[in-house]
Design an enzyme around this catalytic site. Structure first.
Site, PDB file in Angstrom:
ATOM      1  N   HIS A 166     -23.826  -3.806 -19.508  1.00 39.90           N
ATOM      2  CA  HIS A 166     -24.809  -2.670 -19.614  1.00 39.90           C
ATOM      3  C   HIS A 166     -23.772  -1.583 -18.684  1.00 39.90           C
ATOM      4  CE1 HIS A 166     -28.301  -0.358 -19.697  1.00 39.90           C
ATOM      5  NE2 HIS A 166     -28.365  -0.210 -18.783  1.00 39.90           N
ATOM      6  N   PHE A 194     -19.738  16.170 -13.080  1.00 43.31           N
ATOM      7  CA  PHE A 194     -20.042  14.737 -13.063  1.00 43.31           C
ATOM      8  C   PHE A 194     -20.233  14.426 -11.527  1.00 43.31           C
ATOM      9  CE2 PHE A 194     -18.853  10.225 -13.349  1.00 43.31           C
ATOM     10  CZ  PHE A 194     -19.322  10.249 -14.595  1.00 43.31           C
TER      11      PHE A 194
END
Length: 161
Positions: free
Chosen positions: A95, A120
């Site tokens: 994940h 970011f």
């Protein structure tokens, strides 16, 4: 991984940010960490001259939703740059890889689509301690670093216009 304090930088290397407007999109997942990163970003922006009313902070459920939250800010507000703040901690499944790849590509796409800085500010760590170390712990606060980057990118864009 960072081995230096993310909050230490040359103050004189950061342009004045008076009159600049910023959006910050914060993931609610791992909020103990992302909240600290967001506060670091806000504190750094105001330290460099941004008025608090020129900072819009919005929350999304998780890191994967950051690009869409950033797109909403780009479309429905008049901000000069958007800081995406999240934290993904490695778990037992893949994940982690999918979330990190998705948000990274999403941020890249937004920069190019809107011709606007999308910064970011996402931690991608192996464990919670590494994240805490980078959210105001022994390695400083990546939120500070993201805010400085946002200021510098807005200043560059204004300089080149």
């Amino acid at each position: 991984m960072a081995t230096k304090n993310l909050s230490v930088y040359n103050l004189e290397s950061v342009p004045a940010a008076n009159g600049m407007k910023f959006g910050i999109v914060v993931a609610e997942w791992n909020y103990e960490i992302t909240g600290a990163l967001a506060q670091g970003a806000v504190d750094t922006l105001t330290k460099h001259g941004v008025d608090e009313e020129d900072i819009i902070v919005k929350h999304v459920p998780g890191t994967f939703e950051l690009p869409l939250g950033g797109q909403y800010l780009a479309e429905y507000s008049q901000v000069d740059a958007i800081i995406l703040i999240g934290c993904v901690i490695q778990g037992e499944t893949r994940h982690f890889d999918f979330i990190c790849a998705g948000v990274t590509q999403g941020a890249t796409d937004l920069n190019l689509k809107y011709n606007k800085p999308f910064i970011f500010g996402v931690l991608t760590t192996d464990n919670e301690q590494q994240a805490m170390d980078r959210a105001g712990g022994k390695l400083g606060n990546k939120g500070d670093e993201a805010a400085v980057t946002a200021i510098k990118m807005v200043a560059l864009q204004k300089e080149l216009k």
